[in-house]
Design a protein around this motif. Structure first.
Motif, PDB file in Angstrom:
ATOM      1  N   PRO A  70       0.809  -1.230   0.000  1.00 40.90           N
ATOM      2  CA  PRO A  70       0.000   0.000   0.000  1.00 40.90           C
ATOM      3  C   PRO A  70       0.836   1.270   0.000  1.00 40.90           C
ATOM      4  O   PRO A  70       0.463   2.269  -0.628  1.00 40.90           O
ATOM      5  CB  PRO A  70      -0.822  -0.122   1.287  1.00 40.90           C
ATOM      6  CG  PRO A  70      -0.841  -1.571   1.611  1.00 40.90           C
ATOM      7  CD  PRO A  70       0.472  -2.112   1.136  1.00 40.90           C
ATOM      8  N   GLU A  71       1.981   1.234   0.692  1.00 44.23           N
ATOM      9  CA  GLU A  71       2.841   2.413   0.734  1.00 44.23           C
ATOM     10  C   GLU A  71       3.431   2.708  -0.648  1.00 44.23           C
ATOM     11  O   GLU A  71       3.494   3.873  -1.092  1.00 44.23           O
ATOM     12  CB  GLU A  71       3.958   2.195   1.757  1.00 44.23           C
ATOM     13  CG  GLU A  71       4.826   3.419   1.997  1.00 44.23           C
ATOM     14  CD  GLU A  71       5.906   3.161   3.035  1.00 44.23           C
ATOM     15  OE1 GLU A  71       6.794   4.024   3.166  1.00 44.23           O
ATOM     16  OE2 GLU A  71       5.862   2.104   3.692  1.00 44.23           O
ATOM     17  N   ALA A  72       3.856   1.663  -1.340  1.00 41.71           N
ATOM     18  CA  ALA A  72       4.374   1.847  -2.694  1.00 41.71           C
ATOM     19  C   ALA A  72       3.280   2.355  -3.623  1.00 41.71           C
ATOM     20  O   ALA A  72       3.520   3.246  -4.454  1.00 41.71           O
ATOM     21  CB  ALA A  72       4.946   0.532  -3.222  1.00 41.71           C
ATOM     22  N   CYS A  73       2.079   1.813  -3.488  1.00 46.93           N
ATOM     23  CA  CYS A  73       0.968   2.238  -4.345  1.00 46.93           C
ATOM     24  C   CYS A  73       0.634   3.710  -4.120  1.00 46.93           C
ATOM     25  O   CYS A  73       0.354   4.448  -5.075  1.00 46.93           O
ATOM     26  CB  CYS A  73      -0.259   1.365  -4.097  1.00 46.93           C
ATOM     27  SG  CYS A  73      -0.077  -0.331  -4.736  1.00 46.93           S
ATOM     28  N   ALA A  74       0.667   4.142  -2.870  1.00 39.80           N
ATOM     29  CA  ALA A  74       0.396   5.553  -2.579  1.00 39.80           C
ATOM     30  C   ALA A  74       1.438   6.445  -3.241  1.00 39.80           C
ATOM     31  O   ALA A  74       1.115   7.502  -3.808  1.00 39.80           O
ATOM     32  CB  ALA A  74       0.363   5.772  -1.072  1.00 39.80           C
ATOM     33  N   LEU A  75       2.706   6.024  -3.175  1.00 41.26           N
ATOM     34  CA  LEU A  75       3.775   6.796  -3.792  1.00 41.26           C
ATOM     35  C   LEU A  75       3.609   6.834  -5.313  1.00 41.26           C
ATOM     36  O   LEU A  75       3.776   7.886  -5.950  1.00 41.26           O
ATOM     37  CB  LEU A  75       5.123   6.198  -3.418  1.00 41.26           C
ATOM     38  CG  LEU A  75       6.358   6.819  -4.087  1.00 41.26           C
ATOM     39  CD1 LEU A  75       6.484   8.294  -3.728  1.00 41.26           C
ATOM     40  CD2 LEU A  75       7.616   6.060  -3.692  1.00 41.26           C
ATOM     41  N   LEU A  76       3.274   5.691  -5.915  1.00 35.91           N
ATOM     42  CA  LEU A  76       3.107   5.623  -7.364  1.00 35.91           C
ATOM     43  C   LEU A  76       1.939   6.500  -7.827  1.00 35.91           C
ATOM     44  O   LEU A  76       2.038   7.183  -8.860  1.00 35.91           O
ATOM     45  CB  LEU A  76       2.880   4.173  -7.798  1.00 35.91           C
ATOM     46  CG  LEU A  76       4.079   3.234  -7.617  1.00 35.91           C
ATOM     47  CD1 LEU A  76       3.646   1.791  -7.744  1.00 35.91           C
ATOM     48  CD2 LEU A  76       5.173   3.546  -8.641  1.00 35.91           C
ATOM     49  N   ARG A  77       0.847   6.480  -7.073  1.00 43.96           N
ATOM     50  CA  ARG A  77      -0.293   7.344  -7.427  1.00 43.96           C
ATOM     51  C   ARG A  77       0.119   8.809  -7.404  1.00 43.96           C
ATOM     52  O   ARG A  77      -0.269   9.593  -8.276  1.00 43.96           O
ATOM     53  CB  ARG A  77      -1.454   7.107  -6.453  1.00 43.96           C
ATOM     54  CG  ARG A  77      -2.145   5.772  -6.608  1.00 43.96           C
ATOM     55  CD  ARG A  77      -3.430   5.720  -5.765  1.00 43.96           C
ATOM     56  NE  ARG A  77      -3.994   4.372  -5.788  1.00 43.96           N
ATOM     57  CZ  ARG A  77      -3.801   3.477  -4.827  1.00 43.96           C
ATOM     58  NH1 ARG A  77      -3.070   3.802  -3.758  1.00 43.96           N
ATOM     59  NH2 ARG A  77      -4.336   2.280  -4.920  1.00 43.96           N
ATOM     60  N   GLN A  78       0.900   9.159  -6.418  1.00 48.35           N
ATOM     61  CA  GLN A  78       1.362  10.543  -6.298  1.00 48.35           C
ATOM     62  C   GLN A  78       2.305  10.907  -7.445  1.00 48.35           C
ATOM     63  O   GLN A  78       2.181  11.977  -8.059  1.00 48.35           O
ATOM     64  CB  GLN A  78       2.059  10.737  -4.958  1.00 48.35           C
ATOM     65  CG  GLN A  78       2.623  12.139  -4.740  1.00 48.35           C
ATOM     66  CD  GLN A  78       3.392  12.227  -3.426  1.00 48.35           C
ATOM     67  OE1 GLN A  78       3.404  11.300  -2.632  1.00 48.35           O
ATOM     68  NE2 GLN A  78       4.052  13.355  -3.214  1.00 48.35           N
ATOM     69  N   ARG A  79       3.237  10.023  -7.744  1.00 51.42           N
ATOM     70  CA  ARG A  79       4.248  10.325  -8.760  1.00 51.42           C
ATOM     71  C   ARG A  79       3.658  10.433 -10.162  1.00 51.42           C
ATOM     72  O   ARG A  79       4.086  11.269 -10.965  1.00 51.42           O
ATOM     73  CB  ARG A  79       5.332   9.242  -8.772  1.00 51.42           C
ATOM     74  CG  ARG A  79       6.251   9.231  -7.563  1.00 51.42           C
ATOM     75  CD  ARG A  79       7.462   8.343  -7.849  1.00 51.42           C
ATOM     76  NE  ARG A  79       8.327   8.957  -8.874  1.00 51.42           N
ATOM     77  CZ  ARG A  79       9.307   8.310  -9.498  1.00 51.42           C
ATOM     78  NH1 ARG A  79       9.539   7.033  -9.225  1.00 51.42           N
ATOM     79  NH2 ARG A  79      10.050   8.925 -10.392  1.00 51.42           N
TER      80      ARG A  79
END
Length: 269
Positions: A70-79
């Motif tokens: 989930p943490e990686a997904c949040a970062l990817l959505r932001q990027r």
């Protein structure tokens, strides 16, 4: 030594088998190979902080990224929120449905603890791919490319080599990743064989292989004792006195096709 990529801040999680690739030379090799496929869509498995993703997206093709963290997904959505061709799927690549369509160019620095089951899905579930460029522990890569009569040769070698032409693109030491793993790694390119077995044959093949390799030092007759007569093995082109590790992939496929027709009782319904 190649330069290291600047990674966005993301904490690697040991339980997810995460080791983020930092080696710029390896990143370029993976991206160039994946984008060398004419496939209209890209599928990235385990994007983590998005180092490969960022470079893949510059090609302009639609990209679906699958990550369990989930943490990686949040970062990817932001990027990549402003990138129209970026699509994120949060979930486990071992079992979640992949998007329909394709064919895909599949790319991934696979989590070490899930690499083999993910590859098994890609080889046995009819997911259409034109090329795969995947990172594995070196030991797994050696098994994929193992030759008959060697310690590395086994069921994974047979299945992969019958389905694809394999090329090892690069070998990487622990220092190419953050955090550094305790093992070496390798990137393998897969290109599909036109004469690859059907999906039904692949599943049957795995049944035959897992039984035949159950005890590597035992003969086929001993591994199959009680469930298939020596005459049936012989009729399928498998001498009962042989060990599984000396039999070539084409012979395994020919034998499996024979058993499917002549001895369907050995396969689970």
């Amino acid at each position: 030594m190649s330069e290291s990529a600047q990674l966005p801040r993301l904490r690697a999680k040991k339980r997810l088998g995460q080791n983020f690739l930092m080696n710029e030379g390896a990143i370029a090799t993976i991206v160039n190979s994946a984008l060398g496929s004419p496939a209209p869509r890209l599928l990235e498995i385990g994007p983590g902080p998005g180092v490969l993703t960022e470079r893949l997206l510059t090609d302009g093709r639609p990209l679906w990224a699958v990550d369990l963290d989930p943490e990686a997904c949040a970062l990817l959505r932001q990027r990549f929120a402003a990138v129209a061709q970026f699509h994120l799927l949060e979930g486990d690549a071992v079992r979640m449905p992949f998007p329909e369509g394709g064919p895909w160019s599949v790319v991934g620095n696979l989590p070490y603890n899930a690499a083999t089951p993910i590859l098994a899905r890609l080889l046995t579930e009819g997911i259409p791919w034109d090329r795969m460029v995947l990172m594995f522990q070196l030991e797994v890569a050696q098994k994929l490319m193992g030759e008959p009569g060697t310690k590395a040769y086994g069921p994974l070698s047979v299945l992969a080599q019958l389905c694809a032409r394999l090329t090892r693109l690069v070998k990487l030491g622990p220092g190419s990743f953050r955090p550094a793993p305790k093992v070496e790694s390798a990137v393998v390119q897969f290109e599909p064989r036109a004469e690859a077995p059907s999906l039904a044959e692949r599943k049957a093949l795995l049944t035959v292989l897992h039984r035949s390799f159950a005890h590597r030092r035992k003969t086929l007759a001993n591994n199959w004792q009680g469930s298939l007569a020596a005459e049936a093995l012989s009729s399928a082109g498998l001498a009962p006195a042989l060990r599984a590790e000396v039999i070539t992939p084409p012979v395994w496929l020919s034998a499996t096709r024979h058993l499917l027709i002549q001895h369907p009782e050995v396969f689970p319904s």
